[in-house]
Write a protein that holds these residues in place. Structure first.
Motif, PDB file in Angstrom:
ATOM      1  N   LEU A 221      -6.523  -4.473   4.555  1.00 40.66           N
ATOM      2  CA  LEU A 221      -6.188  -5.709   5.246  1.00 40.66           C
ATOM      3  C   LEU A 221      -7.433  -6.542   5.484  1.00 40.66           C
ATOM      4  O   LEU A 221      -7.420  -7.752   5.377  1.00 40.66           O
ATOM      5  CB  LEU A 221      -5.506  -5.402   6.575  1.00 40.66           C
ATOM      6  CG  LEU A 221      -4.057  -4.955   6.456  1.00 40.66           C
ATOM      7  CD1 LEU A 221      -3.496  -4.653   7.820  1.00 40.66           C
ATOM      8  CD2 LEU A 221      -3.229  -6.027   5.767  1.00 40.66           C
ATOM      9  N   ARG A 222      -8.527  -5.899   5.835  1.00 42.49           N
ATOM     10  CA  ARG A 222      -9.745  -6.640   6.101  1.00 42.49           C
ATOM     11  C   ARG A 222     -10.258  -7.298   4.816  1.00 42.49           C
ATOM     12  O   ARG A 222     -10.684  -8.428   4.806  1.00 42.49           O
ATOM     13  CB  ARG A 222     -10.811  -5.697   6.694  1.00 42.49           C
ATOM     14  CG  ARG A 222     -11.647  -6.375   7.748  1.00 42.49           C
ATOM     15  CD  ARG A 222     -12.337  -5.349   8.608  1.00 42.49           C
ATOM     16  NE  ARG A 222     -11.394  -4.562   9.378  1.00 42.49           N
ATOM     17  CZ  ARG A 222     -11.552  -3.273   9.640  1.00 42.49           C
ATOM     18  NH1 ARG A 222     -12.589  -2.622   9.173  1.00 42.49           N
ATOM     19  NH2 ARG A 222     -10.676  -2.638  10.372  1.00 42.49           N
TER      20      ARG A 222
ATOM     21  N   GLU B 267      -5.599   1.378   4.795  1.00 43.81           N
ATOM     22  CA  GLU B 267      -4.841   0.182   5.142  1.00 43.81           C
ATOM     23  C   GLU B 267      -5.691  -0.813   5.923  1.00 43.81           C
ATOM     24  O   GLU B 267      -5.717  -2.000   5.616  1.00 43.81           O
ATOM     25  CB  GLU B 267      -3.618   0.534   5.969  1.00 43.81           C
ATOM     26  CG  GLU B 267      -2.987  -0.727   6.546  1.00 43.81           C
ATOM     27  CD  GLU B 267      -1.518  -0.591   6.757  1.00 43.81           C
ATOM     28  OE1 GLU B 267      -1.096   0.521   7.077  1.00 43.81           O
ATOM     29  OE2 GLU B 267      -0.821  -1.589   6.616  1.00 43.81           O
ATOM     30  N   ALA B 268      -6.395  -0.325   6.938  1.00 46.01           N
ATOM     31  CA  ALA B 268      -7.233  -1.217   7.737  1.00 46.01           C
ATOM     32  C   ALA B 268      -8.264  -1.893   6.839  1.00 46.01           C
ATOM     33  O   ALA B 268      -8.489  -3.100   6.913  1.00 46.01           O
ATOM     34  CB  ALA B 268      -7.925  -0.432   8.843  1.00 46.01           C
TER      35      ALA B 268
ATOM     36  N   ALA C 129      -3.813 -12.350   7.954  1.00 45.47           N
ATOM     37  CA  ALA C 129      -3.445 -12.260   9.363  1.00 45.47           C
ATOM     38  C   ALA C 129      -2.063 -11.655   9.433  1.00 45.47           C
ATOM     39  O   ALA C 129      -1.128 -12.170   8.864  1.00 45.47           O
ATOM     40  CB  ALA C 129      -3.452 -13.638   9.983  1.00 45.47           C
ATOM     41  N   GLU C 130      -1.975 -10.495  10.118  1.00 49.23           N
ATOM     42  CA  GLU C 130      -0.682  -9.815  10.188  1.00 49.23           C
ATOM     43  C   GLU C 130       0.094 -10.310  11.394  1.00 49.23           C
ATOM     44  O   GLU C 130      -0.260 -10.052  12.530  1.00 49.23           O
ATOM     45  CB  GLU C 130      -0.891  -8.300  10.302  1.00 49.23           C
ATOM     46  CG  GLU C 130      -0.907  -7.589   8.976  1.00 49.23           C
ATOM     47  CD  GLU C 130       0.425  -7.662   8.260  1.00 49.23           C
ATOM     48  OE1 GLU C 130       1.394  -7.071   8.744  1.00 49.23           O
ATOM     49  OE2 GLU C 130       0.506  -8.327   7.210  1.00 49.23           O
ATOM     50  N   LEU C 131       1.117 -11.047  11.165  1.00 50.24           N
ATOM     51  CA  LEU C 131       1.983 -11.501  12.258  1.00 50.24           C
ATOM     52  C   LEU C 131       3.374 -11.627  11.660  1.00 50.24           C
ATOM     53  O   LEU C 131       3.748 -12.672  11.189  1.00 50.24           O
ATOM     54  CB  LEU C 131       1.501 -12.839  12.815  1.00 50.24           C
ATOM     55  CG  LEU C 131       2.113 -13.281  14.123  1.00 50.24           C
ATOM     56  CD1 LEU C 131       1.446 -12.543  15.273  1.00 50.24           C
ATOM     57  CD2 LEU C 131       1.936 -14.761  14.311  1.00 50.24           C
ATOM     58  N   ALA C 132       4.089 -10.539  11.652  1.00 52.29           N
ATOM     59  CA  ALA C 132       5.377 -10.569  10.968  1.00 52.29           C
ATOM     60  C   ALA C 132       6.452 -11.195  11.844  1.00 52.29           C
ATOM     61  O   ALA C 132       6.455 -10.973  13.017  1.00 52.29           O
ATOM     62  CB  ALA C 132       5.794  -9.168  10.571  1.00 52.29           C
TER      63      ALA C 132
ATOM     64  N   LEU D 183       0.815  -1.205   0.000  1.00 51.80           N
ATOM     65  CA  LEU D 183       0.000   0.000   0.000  1.00 51.80           C
ATOM     66  C   LEU D 183       0.854   1.263   0.000  1.00 51.80           C
ATOM     67  O   LEU D 183       0.618   2.191  -0.771  1.00 51.80           O
ATOM     68  CB  LEU D 183      -0.914  -0.020   1.226  1.00 51.80           C
ATOM     69  CG  LEU D 183      -1.932   1.095   1.288  1.00 51.80           C
ATOM     70  CD1 LEU D 183      -2.927   0.924   0.170  1.00 51.80           C
ATOM     71  CD2 LEU D 183      -2.633   1.067   2.622  1.00 51.80           C
ATOM     72  N   ALA D 184       1.886   1.262   0.854  1.00 55.15           N
ATOM     73  CA  ALA D 184       2.733   2.448   0.962  1.00 55.15           C
ATOM     74  C   ALA D 184       3.441   2.722  -0.354  1.00 55.15           C
ATOM     75  O   ALA D 184       3.642   3.861  -0.754  1.00 55.15           O
ATOM     76  CB  ALA D 184       3.747   2.268   2.074  1.00 55.15           C
TER      77      ALA D 184
ATOM     78  N   ASP E  22      -8.427   5.456   6.186  1.00 54.89           N
ATOM     79  CA  ASP E  22      -8.195   4.167   6.814  1.00 54.89           C
ATOM     80  C   ASP E  22      -8.045   3.083   5.763  1.00 54.89           C
ATOM     81  O   ASP E  22      -8.464   1.949   5.952  1.00 54.89           O
ATOM     82  CB  ASP E  22      -9.340   3.824   7.768  1.00 54.89           C
ATOM     83  CG  ASP E  22     -10.675   3.850   7.042  1.00 54.89           C
ATOM     84  OD1 ASP E  22     -10.723   4.461   5.957  1.00 54.89           O
ATOM     85  OD2 ASP E  22     -11.633   3.252   7.536  1.00 54.89           O
TER      86      ASP E  22
END
Lengths: 222, 656
Positions: A213-214, A209-210, A219-222, A178-179, A207
């Motif tokens: 992601l949705r 990004e939110a 699932a964000e878990l880096a 996104l960035a 918003d």
């Protein structure tokens, strides 16, 4: 000018691209944003005319400079001979053109290196140089900053923006970050599972990004 | 309600995975007084090895594994082999590195494990991510448990069932071992009171080796299980996110309690999951929770919920003292000539920038800015002995301050720059406040957690990160001096000016009363306090000055990058910064710049075709610096200078 009008395409009964429409005006950078497998590459291939659309059509103003996600080249060719070969394929007069595009894409000092011995970032820039051949009025760039380090990312983004602002070209950039889209593009088209789910000006979408992601359900878990 | 049960189930599974990681961290800490930052990377290496044995297994064109690729017996054998390899890895590391450092400052071993983390990651890159073909590999471990059931709205998969079965079994096995077996009790005794244990004939070496082997096994097991749960395996499957989660779980248990680690893991896993549920999966919330938990535990229950707080005598007293030239040489002509080397290097760099293209100049900008961050870290770690593993986050604070002031509020650039420095100082002070109570290893963990929270939450929030997709920064123009020049030359000169300024400030501090206050803090806090040094003031001052410098670097970096986005400020970079200052030579400002040149600049200039070269190289160099040459590059330069001056002076005297 570059436009997709109601593009659809399915492979073996699975719809990969579903009624996708957008327009890229001259002098504009548009980001095609979506997770891996969203149908970005398939859309791009239809725009290029490599793939026949199942439905809908494309509108193109002239030849397109294309940066594929991974490009095929004989690994033994040097960068210079690869670019010369591509120039001949595109029927571009060779004199000085190769040196010019190489310098603009930042591979001027790699011309004598075999393509097979380049790093990922270097390969990517050679791909970019190849896309510049013949000064097309439209560009389709598939993940152009993938694998580049920070310095190269800055250079590549500046080059992409210059294509639009100085050359007045229509530029379509695909990315899953996104960035990335926000910093290079005037507008983003968000694609999820083959459908356009949003069209935004990145700086104004608060918003995004939110929501993104949705939509993607990652699932964000880096 | 059914949704709640679903999230609870995820939380418990994740919690057991964190517990396995935390158990390994605690075990290694008990046995060797080392907080192992390489821990999740051991798990990563093990998972990759396991995947290779299970699905590939061809070595020099010969298939070395029996059974069909991907089949169950093959996978079982692969797990055994991978675990054996990672255990061997732990054994070798303990013997070759950790043992040598025992008895020294614990922060040195901590930095050593950062080097091990780099080395392990580099090994994974070398073995499994060398070229494009490998990078695009979609890696999946075979499935062991093929059935699933649902809890509320959520399906618990086979891989998760495996975690729920294996992790408790491991916990029980460990509990039996530590309470019933002689050696288990011996290890606990050694951890409790090393001196007394030695008198009873318990070998500290054996205890240390054993815990590293078992700890590595636990990391490996966690790696394989987590890979199963996550579905696919790539180099980011286990990294700093799991490191901080494991550390948080271990801290909740007080760092020395094994049952505490299990409870800690479950606590972190379940709260994280429930928060996700309550906030509708808002990104960054779990990371912020980790930061809050870690800071809260450290401030209010420093011993965790189970253990006693370890009174640590930690200091960064591994800072080498760079000797000045011997008195007889100090005023010789040769020594005076050597002093010109610094200015000559600067002039040479300026000259180079005039003839180089935009790529090379971009690299120069990077070296200068990383050098500036290095100097900032030198003031904090090298001068005053406070460790920060979240410094890259502070640099990010500067970047976002600049982006907000300049791009969103339209403050003139040259006004925004000093304002950014002030913001950096204030934020750094805030981080420094807990440092009044938290020291050494604990401070390291707290600052690391700050970086994680900044990366995933603070920099993405609407207030700081703007549209959450980053803030675009237009490079400014001052009359004819255009930072936006495509050659990057003005950008380089502009940054260089500020680097020299920062170095000058740092050197002046070093020679002043404040500097001596910092040194006393570093060498011995208690003695300094006895002599009337105002500890609080100097600690906060060190944080403020260092934070201001870091923020300045961040402001310039974001000007160069032209966009402020959260992903730039990854926590792993903070660990890389430690490599920069250590390899450069901690405590020396020019060393910090040398380190930046070696670690950041050289790989960029030569464009190594593979990142493993750099990652492994950095790790190995860092280990060499710790074990053999504490002075780093600055120390080498110092030695060389002494030799040159001595020889030149000798020649001059002979001819006279």
């Amino acid at each position: 000018m570059l436009a997709a009008v109601g593009l659809s395409r399915s492979f073996g009964g699975r719809t990969v691209v579903d009624n996708v429409s957008f327009r890229v005006a001259p002098g504009e950078v548009v980001g095609l944003l979506g997770p891996n497998g969203a149908g970005k590459t398939t859309t791009m291939r239809m725009l290029l005319g490599v793939l026949r659309p199942g439905a809908g059509h494309v509108e193109v103003g002239g030849p397109i400079g294309y940066l594929p996600e991974t490009f095929a080249a004989y690994d033994a060719l040097t960068v210079a001979s690869y670019l010369r070969f591509m120039a001949r394929m595109k029927r571009v007069a060779d004199a000085g053109v190769v040196d010019d595009v190489a310098a603009r894409a930042g591979v001027g000092d790699l011309l004598r290196r075999p393509v097979g011995r380049l790093s990922k970032g270097q390969r990517q820039r050679v791909g970019l140089a190849q896309a510049l051949l013949g000064e097309p009025s439209a560009y389709v760039l598939d993940e152009p900053t993938q694998g580049l380090d920070p310095v190269q990312v800055v250079e590549a983004r500046r080059l992409i923006r210059a294509l639009a602002t100085e050359q007045r070209a229509a530029v379509l950039v695909s990315t899953h970050l996104l960035a990335e889209a926000a910093s290079t593009c005037d507008r983003v088209v968000v694609v999820v599972q083959g459908r356009v789910v949003a069209e935004e000006v990145p700086g104004e979408a608060a918003d995004l990004e939110a929501r993104f992601l949705r939509l993607v359900g990652e699932a964000e878990l880096a | 309600m059914s949704q709640f049960l679903g999230y609870l189930a995820i939380g418990v599974t994740a919690g057991f995975a964190y517990a396995l990681l935390a158990l390994g961290i605690v075990l290694i800490y008990k046995g060797s007084r080392t907080l192992n930052f390489a821990h999740p990377y051991f798990g990563l290496l093990c998972a990759f090895n396991c995947w290779w044995f299970a699905t590939r297994g061809r070595l020099f064109g010969v298939q070395i594994m029996p059974f069909k690729a991907g089949s169950q017996p093959r996978f079982a054998l692969a797990i055994v082999l991978a675990l054996a390899l990672i255990a061997l890895n732990g054994y070798l590391i303990e013997h070759s590195v950790i043992r040598r450092l025992r008895g020294g400052p614990r922060l040195v071993t901590l930095v050593a494990t950062i080097a091990l983390a780099q080395g392990t990651l580099g090994t994974v890159l070398l073995l499994f991510n060398r070229n494009e073909e490998q990078a695009n590999d979609f890696r999946k471990l075979p499935v062991i448990v093929d059935w699933s059931f649902s809890v509320g709205t959520r399906v618990v998969t086979g891989a998760e069932i495996l975690v729920l079965v294996v992790a408790p079994v491991v916990c029980v096995a460990l509990a039996v071992f530590f309470t019933r077996s002689r050696f288990g009790v011996a290890i606990r005794a050694a951890a409790e009171n090393g001196e007394a244990a030695r008198l009873l004939g318990i070998s500290a070496d054996r205890v240390s080796t054993f815990t590293w082997v078992v700890g590595s096994l636990l990391a490996g097991l966690a790696g394989i299980l987590i890979t199963g749960v996550r579905g696919s395996l790539d180099i980011s499957t286990l990294s700093t996110g799991f490191l901080v989660r494991g550390l948080a779980a271990a801290l909740v248990g007080g760092l020395t309690s094994l049952p505490g680690a299990v409870v800690g893991g479950l606590f972190v896993g379940v709260t994280e999951s429930i928060l996700r549920w309550r906030t509708n999966d808002t990104p960054g919330v779990p990371e912020t929770l980790l930061f809050v938990v870690i800071i809260g535990i450290l401030l209010f229950r420093p011993g965790g919920l189970f253990g006693q707080r370890e009174e640590t005598e930690d200091k960064v007293a591994f800072v080498p003292t760079l000797k000045e030239l011997p008195a007889r040489l100090r005023n010789s002509t040769a020594a005076k000539a050597v002093r010109w080397i610094g200015p000559l290097v600067v002039l040479f760099a300026i000259g180079m920038s005039q003839v180089s293209g935009s790529q090379t100049n971009g690299t120069f900008v990077l070296v200068v800015l990383y050098g500036m961050v290095g100097v900032s870290l030198t003031v904090l770690m090298g001068y005053s002995g406070q460790i920060s593993l979240g410094h890259w986050g502070l640099v990010g604070v500067g970047a976002f301050a600049m982006a907000n002031l300049f791009s969103r509020m339209n403050v003139p650039y040259l006004l925004a720059l000093p304002a950014t420095v002030v913001v950096g100082m204030l934020v750094s002070l805030l981080i420094g406040l807990p440092a009044l109570r938290i020291r050494g290893l604990y401070l390291a963990v707290a600052t690391l957690a700050f970086n994680l929270a900044a990366e995933f939450y603070i920099f993405k929030s609407r207030l700081v990160g703007g549209s959450t997709a980053g803030i675009v920064v237009q490079r400014p123009k001052f009359g004819p001096f255009d930072l936006d020049d495509p050659s990057n030359r003005p950008m380089f000169l502009f940054s260089l000016f500020f680097l020299l300024l920062v170095m000058l400030v740092a050197r002046n501090i070093a020679g002043s009363r404040t500097g001596r206050g910092f040194y006393s803090l570093r060498e011995n806090e208690k003695a300094a306090a006895t002599l009337g040094v105002a500890l609080t003031r100097y600690k906060l001052l060190a944080f403020a000055i260092s934070g201001g410098m870091a923020a300045l670097a961040g402001a310039l970096y974001v000007t160069y990058l032209e966009v402020a986005e959260s992903t730039t400020w990854s926590t792993s970079r903070s660990l890389l910064l430690i490599s920069v200052v250590m390899i450069g030579g901690l405590g020396s400002t020019s060393g910090a710049v040398l380190g930046a040149f070696a670690v950041i600049g050289l790989p960029q200039l030569f464009e190594f075709a593979n990142d493993w070269v750099v990652t492994i190289g950095t790790g190995v160099l860092l280990i060499i610096v710790i074990v053999r040459a504490r002075g780093g590059l600055a120390g080498l330069v110092q030695k060389g200078r002494e030799g040159v001056v001595d020889t030149l002076d000798g020649m001059a005297q002979q001819s006279a």
